[in-house]
Design an enzyme around this catalytic site. Structure first.
Site, PDB file in Angstrom:
ATOM      1  N   TYR A 144       0.854  -1.188   0.000  1.00  0.00           N
ATOM      2  CA  TYR A 144       0.000   0.000   0.000  1.00  0.00           C
ATOM      3  C   TYR A 144       0.884   1.229   0.000  1.00  0.00           C
ATOM      4  O   TYR A 144       1.889   1.276   0.718  1.00  0.00           O
ATOM      5  CB  TYR A 144      -0.903   0.005   1.243  1.00  0.00           C
ATOM      6  CG  TYR A 144      -1.745   1.256   1.386  1.00  0.00           C
ATOM      7  CD1 TYR A 144      -2.818   1.500   0.522  1.00  0.00           C
ATOM      8  CD2 TYR A 144      -1.477   2.197   2.385  1.00  0.00           C
ATOM      9  CE1 TYR A 144      -3.595   2.647   0.657  1.00  0.00           C
ATOM     10  CE2 TYR A 144      -2.255   3.343   2.523  1.00  0.00           C
ATOM     11  CZ  TYR A 144      -3.316   3.567   1.654  1.00  0.00           C
ATOM     12  OH  TYR A 144      -4.080   4.705   1.791  1.00  0.00           O
ATOM     13  N   ASP A 239       9.263   2.637  -0.136  1.00  0.00           N
ATOM     14  CA  ASP A 239       8.239   3.342   0.626  1.00  0.00           C
ATOM     15  C   ASP A 239       8.390   2.895   2.077  1.00  0.00           C
ATOM     16  O   ASP A 239       7.958   1.818   2.463  1.00  0.00           O
ATOM     17  CB  ASP A 239       6.847   3.013   0.079  1.00  0.00           C
ATOM     18  CG  ASP A 239       5.746   3.739   0.842  1.00  0.00           C
ATOM     19  OD1 ASP A 239       6.056   4.414   1.850  1.00  0.00           O
ATOM     20  OD2 ASP A 239       4.571   3.628   0.441  1.00  0.00           O
ATOM     21  N   LYS A 267       4.267   8.822   9.117  1.00  0.00           N
ATOM     22  CA  LYS A 267       4.051   8.198  10.416  1.00  0.00           C
ATOM     23  C   LYS A 267       5.078   8.627  11.485  1.00  0.00           C
ATOM     24  O   LYS A 267       4.955   9.729  12.002  1.00  0.00           O
ATOM     25  CB  LYS A 267       3.935   6.674  10.247  1.00  0.00           C
ATOM     26  CG  LYS A 267       2.764   6.352   9.285  1.00  0.00           C
ATOM     27  CD  LYS A 267       2.302   4.927   9.252  1.00  0.00           C
ATOM     28  CE  LYS A 267       0.993   4.836   8.480  1.00  0.00           C
ATOM     29  NZ  LYS A 267       1.044   4.182   7.191  1.00  0.00           N
TER      30      LYS A 267
HETATM   31  C1  LIG Z   1       0.406   4.752   5.813  1.00  0.00           C
HETATM   32  C2  LIG Z   1       1.137   4.522   4.555  1.00  0.00           C
HETATM   33  C3  LIG Z   1       1.067   5.413   3.470  1.00  0.00           C
HETATM   34  C4  LIG Z   1       0.122   6.575   3.453  1.00  0.00           C
HETATM   35  O1  LIG Z   1       0.399   7.504   4.449  1.00  0.00           O
HETATM   36  P1  LIG Z   1      -0.765   8.515   4.920  1.00  0.00           P
HETATM   37  O2  LIG Z   1      -0.075   9.399   5.912  1.00  0.00           O
HETATM   38  O3  LIG Z   1      -1.840   7.659   5.484  1.00  0.00           O
HETATM   39  O4  LIG Z   1      -1.200   9.252   3.706  1.00  0.00           O
HETATM   40  C5  LIG Z   1       1.883   5.194   2.382  1.00  0.00           C
HETATM   41  N1  LIG Z   1       2.722   4.152   2.341  1.00  0.00           N
HETATM   42  C6  LIG Z   1       2.809   3.276   3.347  1.00  0.00           C
HETATM   43  C7  LIG Z   1       3.795   2.149   3.260  1.00  0.00           C
HETATM   44  C8  LIG Z   1       2.007   3.419   4.476  1.00  0.00           C
HETATM   45  O5  LIG Z   1       2.078   2.516   5.465  1.00  0.00           O
END
Ligand SMILES: *Cc1c(COP(=O)(O)O)cnc(C)c1O
Length: 437
Positions: A144, A239, A267
């Site tokens: 994701y 990511d 995060k």
């Molecule tokens: C949470 C997450 C996102 C999106 O971040 P948001 O702050 O919710 O927009 C993108 N990539 C990964 C791997 C994530 O865990």
């Protein structure tokens, strides 16, 4: 357990917001009962509007590596707050956080702060396209990357096909630029690269895929991605919105010792306030405006409150043995549960890395790809979730969500949690179990 206040608030919320929530997974659609409305948190505990207390393993979905309302974060944000909330100008806080990160991370040379993980990833993709002058991207089933148009794409049928949109409202033309392949499949990558020769700007992967269970990858596979991208003038994006500053300060790049071209963060970097960032070597980052032609901006980017929270949190992360302690604690909980399920022949086991763990309801102990998760076995998860809440343990409301351990979780709490997990598993895997609300 009394959840009347949460139920009432949820009913009201549904009249204001789609599904009653500001982000879909919060609606508790795949578990039992109303979503709990949380009014406060302290350390590893959260408290709902009915005054139930829970040991929290969601940690706001990852950011809270020090636990809730940590004094260091609260006092840094409070101090910044006295001076105002936002100026739309540079502030010295950004320099402090920039120096703190770049001085302790060997895999990036320059950074740009944004306001969310989605924004970081969306911008990183644009940067990869601007830098390589190519359009297509490769992503993986089971990873994701936020909700930007290019990334809400799932695999079509076949080994290497252009994706299909996974949301309404995305023009098929976007999906045509996104190739979706299975994880842990070198052949699929080779085929995609030969099929779309000289069209692929980047491969983006969660190096520790943690949004669809915990799909731990082989280091050799990640190394393979590094090598094949280098050979084909394709950028490799890690990511690390979840894994960054969680699997060690240098995230998965440091853990596997693999140097991607671009890394995205979110995060943990914002200490629980909205923030994201992306970084790369200078030569790539110079493509970002105002230095270069890849446009990217934000009214609240580098917000002084978020950045102050990030400084406080990441400073704490740099303290001696911070990550080895977190890893030790995670292992303590996981080993206790795994021993129990093994001895009792319950097909549940905890997969973990660093301070991330996933309670897997599949028979397989090695799960590297999304299609190796046994979806039918997940049926029991909703009872597991329900019974755990009644034991005072809060985990994400889906069997595909991972759990997080924070500095605030003590050995005693973790041991107690493991015992409660075992008790609940014992209950719901008993043939006599009948669900009673
Ligand atoms: C949470 C997450 C996102 C999106 O971040 P948001 O702050 O919710 O927009 C993108 N990539 C990964 C791997 C994530 O865990």
């Amino acid at each position: 357990m009394n959840t009347n206040n949460s139920a009432q608030l949820f009913d009201e919320a549904k009249t204001y917001f789609p599904g009653g929530v500001s982000s879909p997974v919060r609606a508790f659609k795949s578990v039992i009962g109303p979503p709990l409305f949380i009014k406060k948190g302290k350390g590893c505990f959260i408290y709902d509007e009915d005054d139930n207390a829970f040991v929290d393993y969601c940690g706001s979905w990852g950011p809270l590596i020090l636990g809730h309302a940590d004094e260091r974060v609260i006092s840094a944000v409070s101090a910044a707050l006295q001076n105002g909330t936002s100026f739309g100008t540079p502030t010295k806080y950004e320099n402090i956080l920039g120096k703190l990160i770049l001085g302790n991370h060997r895999y990036i040379e320059k950074l740009r702060f944004v306001s969310s993980g989605t924004e970081a990833v969306m911008s990183a993709i644009r940067l990869a396209r601007g830098y390589t002058k190519k359009n297509k991207i490769i992503k993986f089933e089971g990873c994701y990357h936020g909700h930007s148009d290019s990334l809400l794409v799932k695999a079509g049928s076949g080994l290497v096909t252009l994706g299909e949109t996974s949301s309404l409202g995305i023009p098929p033309a976007f999906a045509n630029e996104t190739i979706v392949v299975a994880l842990d499949d070198e052949e699929a990558i080779r085929e995609a690269i030969s099929k779309y020769k000289n069209e692929i700007a980047c491969i983006i992967i969660e190096p520790v895929p943690a949004n669809n269970g915990l799909l731990l990858q082989r280091k050799e596979y990640l190394q393979f991605l590094r090598t094949i991208t280098q050979e084909n003038n394709i950028l490799l994006i890690f990511d690390e919105v979840i894994s960054g500053f969680r699997i060690g300060f240098e995230g998965a790049a440091g853990y596997y010792n693999i140097h991607p071209d671009i890394i995205t963060f979110g995060k943990i970097i914002g200490g629980g306030l909205p923030v994201g960032a992306y970084g790369a070597r200078k030569e790539i980052m110079q493509y970002i405006s105002p230095d270069g032609g890849v446009y990217q901006a934000g009214t609240l980017s580098g917000n002084p409150l978020s950045v102050s929270a990030g400084i406080a949190q990441l400073t704490a992360c740099l303290s001696e043995n911070f990550y080895t302690e977190l890893e030790r604690k995670t292992k303590l909980l996981a080993n206790l549960v795994n021993k129990f399920t093994f001895e009792n022949n319950i097909s549940v086991n905890i997969l973990f890395l660093g301070a991330i763990f996933w309670i897997s309801f599949s028979d397989n102990c090695i799960i590297r790809r999304a299609d190796q998760i046994e979806a039918d076995k997940m049926e029991k998860f909703k009872y597991f979730h329900y019974e755990l809440l009644r034991q005072g343990i809060y985990i994400g409301p889906s069997g595909y969500e991972v759990c997080f351990v924070s500095e605030a979780h003590t050995d005693a709490i973790l041991t107690q949690t493991a015992e409660k997990i075992c008790r609940v598993l014992h209950t719901i895997f008993d043939n006599q179990y009948v669900f009673k609300d």
